[in-house]
Design an enzyme around this catalytic site. Structure first.
Site, mmCIF file in Angstrom:
data_model
loop_
_atom_site.group_PDB
_atom_site.id
_atom_site.type_symbol
_atom_site.label_atom_id
_atom_site.label_comp_id
_atom_site.label_asym_id
_atom_site.label_seq_id
_atom_site.Cartn_x
_atom_site.Cartn_y
_atom_site.Cartn_z
ATOM 1 N N GLY A 1 0.775 -1.240 0.000
ATOM 2 C CA GLY A 1 0.000 0.000 0.000
ATOM 3 C C GLY A 1 0.802 1.284 0.000
ATOM 4 O O GLY A 1 0.244 2.358 -0.158
ATOM 5 N N GLU B 1 -1.878 -13.133 -3.394
ATOM 6 C CA GLU B 1 -2.952 -12.232 -2.976
ATOM 7 C C GLU B 1 -3.813 -11.869 -4.169
ATOM 8 O O GLU B 1 -3.284 -11.476 -5.216
ATOM 9 C CB GLU B 1 -2.371 -10.927 -2.414
ATOM 10 N N ASN C 1 3.445 -12.985 -1.971
ATOM 11 C CA ASN C 1 4.336 -12.901 -0.815
ATOM 12 C C ASN C 1 5.167 -14.166 -0.752
ATOM 13 O O ASN C 1 4.629 -15.263 -0.676
ATOM 14 C CB ASN C 1 3.532 -12.731 0.463
ATOM 15 N N ARG D 1 7.030 -15.598 1.459
ATOM 16 C CA ARG D 1 7.453 -15.892 2.844
ATOM 17 C C ARG D 1 6.320 -16.601 3.569
ATOM 18 O O ARG D 1 5.210 -16.681 3.067
ATOM 19 C CB ARG D 1 7.714 -14.566 3.571
ATOM 20 N N VAL E 1 2.145 -13.814 8.646
ATOM 21 C CA VAL E 1 1.615 -13.686 10.007
ATOM 22 C C VAL E 1 0.380 -14.571 10.188
ATOM 23 O O VAL E 1 0.241 -15.271 11.192
ATOM 24 C CB VAL E 1 1.244 -12.208 10.301
ATOM 25 N N ARG F 1 -5.110 -10.124 15.536
ATOM 26 C CA ARG F 1 -3.722 -9.726 15.839
ATOM 27 C C ARG F 1 -3.718 -8.857 17.093
ATOM 28 O O ARG F 1 -4.392 -7.821 17.140
ATOM 29 C CB ARG F 1 -3.132 -8.930 14.682
HETATM 30 C C1 MV4 Z 1 -5.895 -2.144 -5.351
HETATM 31 C C2 MV4 Z 1 -7.179 -1.786 -4.898
HETATM 32 C C3 MV4 Z 1 -8.162 -1.623 -5.845
HETATM 33 N N1 MV4 Z 1 -7.891 -1.803 -7.157
HETATM 34 N N2 MV4 Z 1 -5.667 -2.313 -6.664
HETATM 35 C C4 MV4 Z 1 -3.712 -1.905 -1.109
HETATM 36 C C5 MV4 Z 1 -2.466 -2.585 -0.680
HETATM 37 C C6 MV4 Z 1 -1.752 -3.015 -1.908
HETATM 38 N N3 MV4 Z 1 -1.200 -4.319 -1.704
HETATM 39 C C7 MV4 Z 1 -2.781 -2.981 -2.967
HETATM 40 N N4 MV4 Z 1 -3.947 -2.348 -2.420
HETATM 41 C C8 MV4 Z 1 -5.053 -2.167 -3.189
HETATM 42 N N5 MV4 Z 1 -4.881 -2.333 -4.520
HETATM 43 C C9 MV4 Z 1 -6.649 -2.138 -7.524
HETATM 44 N N6 MV4 Z 1 -6.409 -2.294 -8.836
HETATM 45 C C10 MV4 Z 1 -7.382 -1.637 -3.528
HETATM 46 C C11 MV4 Z 1 -6.316 -1.814 -2.676
HETATM 47 C C12 MV4 Z 1 -6.633 -1.616 -1.288
HETATM 48 C C13 MV4 Z 1 -6.614 -2.681 -0.398
HETATM 49 C C14 MV4 Z 1 -6.224 -3.950 -0.790
HETATM 50 C C15 MV4 Z 1 -6.207 -4.980 0.096
HETATM 51 C C16 MV4 Z 1 -6.603 -4.747 1.407
HETATM 52 C C17 MV4 Z 1 -6.961 -3.496 1.823
HETATM 53 C C18 MV4 Z 1 -6.978 -2.455 0.939
HETATM 54 C C19 MV4 Z 1 -7.370 -1.187 1.375
HETATM 55 C C20 MV4 Z 1 -7.381 -0.167 0.488
HETATM 56 C C21 MV4 Z 1 -7.010 -0.359 -0.838
#
Ligand code: MV4
Length: 449
Positions: free
Chosen positions: A165, A275, A290, A292, A295, A338
């Site tokens: 993020g 993911e 990921n 690894r 958690v 957690r």
């Molecule tokens: C996104 C998304 C919506 N659309 N990608 C947040 C963490 C990073 N690993 C990617 N993330 C996101 N990517 C697209 N194309 C929304 C998020 C996101 C999110 C993802 C997983 C868990 C919580 C989140 C909270 C806000 C935004």
């Protein structure tokens, strides 16, 4: 099998790894910083070596101190846990060059999946669904509107070197695009020393669903179902559960197959997690991998009966996976909370100090993976995770009832923790119904009771 393993981590995961080694008849060497001399992982390991001063860069991130400790103590392998050096390609290479097995995937795989734009490209080649977006990184030279053409609006700009993020920007109108691209690039450059960014269509209120996989050195790759990790705050997971309350069996199988395909395409070995984002139409898209142990691995262990850490160590030692896909079945439901040393009433700011009173829950269906106890001091230098409370039940309602019962039993005094917050999450209508998304904490946590 290995005779001796160095555990290059601290806290609950170091204890978890030492427990797995003990069951396998493997001796363990703990490493610790000057702040951790009285830590639990030091007490439960067979041997312990101090690797430096309290700040992580002087101890748990200090490659040469850790590798020398492994050499001096005659370890054949190093388990990195999560965080610290778990996804550090240089450390995995250093282990290899010292003839010490890094318990994780090959360094090239760590590198490839660490570059989020490269990971995306690899998944497109493998035929794994990804969110519509730009194929490779954007570095400023291209036509500025290309992301809008490829992704549509809204879109999200992500840093290639990011993940978790950091350095993301959501763009809702074309007018915002140029500025957002520049800002995201600058932020990425400052944070990661790499300003490359890429764009994807932005999926509103998705669920975060990840598939656990385990792969041996002989091409067998098995998935162990999903975990729903949609309950997050600022990209930090707070509650995880398995199975997801919204996945049908057919979708579970499809996502599992996609995860195995992804792992096979990149030559994956070890435990790993793919993911996915799940949109409101039930379509799923690769987000990150990921490389690894994570958690939240215990919820998968509780519903599959497989000890992921032992399996991960066994495949690193060259053993074949002792089970195939058809041997895996999902039994019941598990939820993990957690326990962080943070003050939920004060913006989740870290809480340090001495634990004056500590009583942890037990009884049917309860597992506590923790590294603290009465009289112990929480140092200010590291991650705030001090433990994980995992509840298992024959179904989600039983797991939820056990979690609420265990949260009520849990007593930690002297520091602030996320325990009261979890009681509120468990009481909330959105969580109870299972109908929640990644905006849960901001938008859905209207309390009942
Ligand atoms: C996104 C998304 C919506 N659309 N990608 C947040 C963490 C990073 N690993 C990617 N993330 C996101 N990517 C697209 N194309 C929304 C998020 C996101 C999110 C993802 C997983 C868990 C919580 C989140 C909270 C806000 C935004």
């Amino acid at each position: 099998m290995f005779k001796k393993v160095l555990v290059a981590n601290r806290g609950e995961i170091a204890v978890r790894i030492i427990r797995a080694c003990r069951e396998m008849g493997i001796r363990t060497v703990a490493v610790y910083s000057e702040a951790d001399i009285d830590a639990l992982h030091v007490q439960v390991a067979d041997e312990a070596i101090c690797i430096g001063a309290a700040p992580s860069r002087d101890s748990y991130l200090h490659l040469s101190n850790i590798i020398s400790s492994a050499v001096i103590t005659g370890c054949e392998a190093v388990h990195p846990g999560y965080g610290f050096l778990a996804e550090n390609k240089g450390f995995a290479e250093l282990c290899e060059s010292c003839q010490i097995k890094f318990i994780g995937p090959p360094p090239e795989v760590i590198e490839r999946m660490g570059d989020k734009a490269a990971a995306r490209a690899a998944m497109i080649s493998a035929g794994v669904p990804v969110v519509p977006g730009t194929i490779s990184g954007i570095n400023g030279q291209r036509e500025i509107r290309e992301p809008v053409k490829k992704c549509g609006l809204p879109l999200i700009i992500k840093a290639s070197a990011g993940g978790g993020g950091r350095g993301m920007r959501i763009v809702r109108s074309e007018a915002e695009l140029e500025n957002a691209l520049r800002m995201a690039g600058n932020e990425a450059e400052a944070a990661f020393g790499n300003g490359e960014v890429y764009a994807e269509h932005y999926i509103e209120e998705p669920r975060h669903i990840e598939i656990q996989i385990i792969a041996d050195q002989y091409g067998r790759i098995v998935h162990l179902g999903e975990r729903d990790c949609s309950i997050q705050r600022r990209y930090q997971k707070i509650v995880e559960e398995a199975p997801s309350p919204v996945l049908r069996q057919s979708k579970r199988i499809a996502m599992g197959k996609a995860a195995v395909k992804a792992a096979r395409a990149i030559g994956y070995v070890s435990a790993g997690t793919i993911e996915f984002l799940l949109d409101k139409d039930g379509k799923f898209y690769f987000m990150e991998m990921n490389t690894r142990i994570q958690v939240e691995h215990p919820v998968t262990e509780q519903i599959t009966g497989i000890d992921l850490v032992k399996a991960q160590i066994a495949v690193a030692a060259g053993e074949k996976l002792p089970f195939c896909q058809d041997d895996i079945s999902i039994h019941g439901h598990a939820i993990e909370c957690r326990i962080n040393a943070e003050d939920p009433d004060n913006g989740f700011s870290p809480s340090t100090g001495i634990i004056e009173r500590y009583h942890q829950p037990g009884g049917p269906g309860i597992r506590v993976d923790s590294c603290v106890g009465q009289g112990m001091e929480i140092p200010p230098y590291y991650d705030s995770l001090i433990g994980k409370l995992i509840a298992w039940g024959r179904d989600r309602n039983e797991a939820l009832a056990r979690m609420e019962r265990a949260l009520a039993e849990y007593d930690i005094e002297g520091i602030k923790t996320t325990l009261p917050f979890h009681k509120r999450v468990m009481r909330s209508e959105a969580f109870r119904s299972g109908n929640y998304h990644t905006g849960f904490i901001e938008k859905q946590m209207n309390e009942q009771g």
